[in-house]
Scaffold this motif. Sequence first.
Motif, mmCIF file in Angstrom:
data_model
loop_
_atom_site.group_PDB
_atom_site.id
_atom_site.type_symbol
_atom_site.label_atom_id
_atom_site.label_comp_id
_atom_site.label_asym_id
_atom_site.label_seq_id
_atom_site.Cartn_x
_atom_site.Cartn_y
_atom_site.Cartn_z
ATOM 1 N N GLN A 145 0.831 -1.207 0.000
ATOM 2 C CA GLN A 145 0.000 0.000 0.000
ATOM 3 C C GLN A 145 0.863 1.253 0.000
ATOM 4 O O GLN A 145 0.479 2.278 -0.550
ATOM 5 N N VAL A 170 0.679 4.721 -2.034
ATOM 6 C CA VAL A 170 0.725 6.000 -1.322
ATOM 7 C C VAL A 170 1.819 6.909 -1.892
ATOM 8 O O VAL A 170 1.629 8.108 -2.061
ATOM 9 N N ASN A 173 -8.002 -1.945 0.268
ATOM 10 C CA ASN A 173 -8.132 -0.499 0.155
ATOM 11 C C ASN A 173 -6.932 0.107 -0.560
ATOM 12 O O ASN A 173 -5.840 -0.461 -0.554
ATOM 13 N N THR A 174 -7.161 1.290 -1.136
ATOM 14 C CA THR A 174 -6.104 1.983 -1.875
ATOM 15 C C THR A 174 -5.881 3.354 -1.255
ATOM 16 O O THR A 174 -6.346 4.367 -1.764
ATOM 17 N N PRO A 175 -5.149 3.373 -0.114
ATOM 18 C CA PRO A 175 -4.984 4.642 0.600
ATOM 19 C C PRO A 175 -4.166 5.660 -0.201
ATOM 20 O O PRO A 175 -3.237 5.300 -0.923
ATOM 21 N N GLU A 176 -4.534 6.925 -0.045
ATOM 22 C CA GLU A 176 -3.804 8.016 -0.692
ATOM 23 C C GLU A 176 -2.679 8.518 0.215
ATOM 24 O O GLU A 176 -1.711 9.103 -0.238
ATOM 25 N N ARG A 177 -2.871 8.323 1.500
ATOM 26 C CA ARG A 177 -1.853 8.713 2.481
ATOM 27 C C ARG A 177 -1.749 7.620 3.525
ATOM 28 O O ARG A 177 -2.697 6.891 3.772
ATOM 29 N N MET A 178 -0.617 7.557 4.199
ATOM 30 C CA MET A 178 -0.477 6.630 5.323
ATOM 31 C C MET A 178 -0.756 7.388 6.616
ATOM 32 O O MET A 178 -0.337 8.524 6.798
#
Length: 573
Positions: free
Chosen positions: A453, A457, A568-573
């Motif tokens: 992920q 990110v 899920n495909t998070p944009e930020r950690m």
Amino acid sequence: MNFTPIPTRIENLISTAIKNAQESNELPAVEQEVTLPPVKPSKIGNYASAVAMANAKLFRQKPLDIAQIIAKHLPSNELIEKAEVAPPGFINFWLNPSWVVEQINYIIEADENVFSQNIGQGKRLMVEFVSANPTGPLHIGRSRGAVVGDATARLMEACGWSVHREYYFNNGGRQMEMLGKSLQARYLQALGDSVELPEEGYQGEYLIDMAQKLVEQHQDGWRNKSWQDFKVYAENVIFEMIRATLERIGVRHDLYFNELDLYESNAVWETLEKLSAANHTYKSATRENASAEEIERAKHKGEGEAVWFRSTAFGDREDRVLVRSNGEPTYVLPDIAYHINKLERGFDRIINVLGADHFTESQVVKYGLTALGYDASKVDVILHQMVFIIKDGQEIKGSTRKGDIIPLDEVIDETGPDPIRYFLLARSTDNDVTFDLDLAVERSNENPVFYIQNAHVRCAGILRQVEERGYPADWDADADLSLLGNEERAFLLKILEMPEVMVAAHDTLSPYQLAFYTLELARAFHPMYEQVRVLHSDVPEDLAKARLRLYKATKLVFKRLLTLMGMNTPERM
RNA sequence: GCCCCCAUAGCUCAGUGGAUAGAGCGACGGUCUUCUAAACCGCAGGUCGAGGGUUCGAAUCCUUCUGGGGGCGCCA
């Protein structure tokens, strides 16, 4: 959009080359079919073929010579820059760099459909998975079927099948009777009666909680209700629990098929009649060819006459009971009826995802279908081995019928959905999975979930920075992709392996290969990311544009992979 | 006893007949004024459980054996 895997494209070129060579009499015309071994990634070139070795006997020439001839007759094409022969007869292929970088544009154009295949050609496929008895909360062992089944469904959709997801809601049979009687006992216990839980009853605490709620709502008003009433109540409550749990890990079904419907529609008894009419059944206290020992045991237990399916006629190890001597069917009969129902609904293909302990059951269903003239080859079965959980170094095995279940909900509480989706998928279904709760929540490169992920990110971070620094959205539209260097191209080649991974995963019904590939891609990504900067004073604008375009494509590919795995495909950690 | 699955680096695992069997972790040694170091670089590590067979070529296919897991109910 053409995302035919590169090896397939090369195999086609080789086929043409062989035909060309035969026409010019440099290779002999042959009756037998030429074998085309799969083209694979190579260390020497980009891809390699062993076709010359495989057909040396057929063409009665030395592999090295055959390879030379094939290489010479390759049709002109935009894919291959050069083909070289190496002993003992490999043909190594180098891809045309301009073709390679051009794929970035196709990936961006395809967006969320990137690398879709059309193997299924829109044909109808049913994936049946989970199908846990509604006798208790979903536990971690069953969740492997949920994860593998859902990933299979997503993969098959991406490969062009029209996919229907189904849950066989097993609300008939003895187990459900036991559930009803167990809840009844818990209810009476909650009222203070000294009632024992039935032998082989369900011991889980959820029934105690459920009974407590019943007392709160109805006090002793349910004292005279039958076990059937308790069964229906428990079934509804538990089913809603299961549905909600599945939702939490992103698993949804198009239909929950009720086993009881097969009784109400008479399908169960019709199936029995058909089997009997075709002379595949017999009535007996023991199966045909039973040993003296078995006959003695049956006598001792006072078994009456049951109806047996002569499944041994189709290769089974032993005949199976369809209807018990008390007149109630075993699970075998409704299972066969259910699969007839599936086929008659017009599905071109059926995939059942089951725990390996259901191996025999899946075989018997196929024998039943074959006995009634149905095409059992339309039914594929993915059998998966067990899940072990390690928590604080301790290994626990889940089992619904004992008290020691680990509810999936508790694990989700601890790790979130993504580690469950990844770890339970990322092993060959032939192997056990050991799910390490400590690793699942670890924030380091040892945890593949975070590692993968984080690649997404990092791509998102670049795009965000570009936006924040005020570059126009189409800044990279006219990028000169030929400026991309060796590191970028090497990574891009790894991306371009995705179609062949999808096809292989599809053909072998092995969605876990996607999980492996995704991790490999992440491992190729991070080193490149260190070297290949976009917004940095040392990077000329032309190169920055080209690199940005690569990262845009990369983000789409990671998103595609994560989505195929239900993560899920998070944009930020 | 019969059926299914597994055995590959210290550990966790890839590898559906092709080149010198691959990753990661762990161990050891390094790297942060640059789009988040939840990261990166370097180094080391193998009788593919054992024997036999098929093949130009076997971790892969066949066979025997050993060791593990699972299944063999008028439960599902």
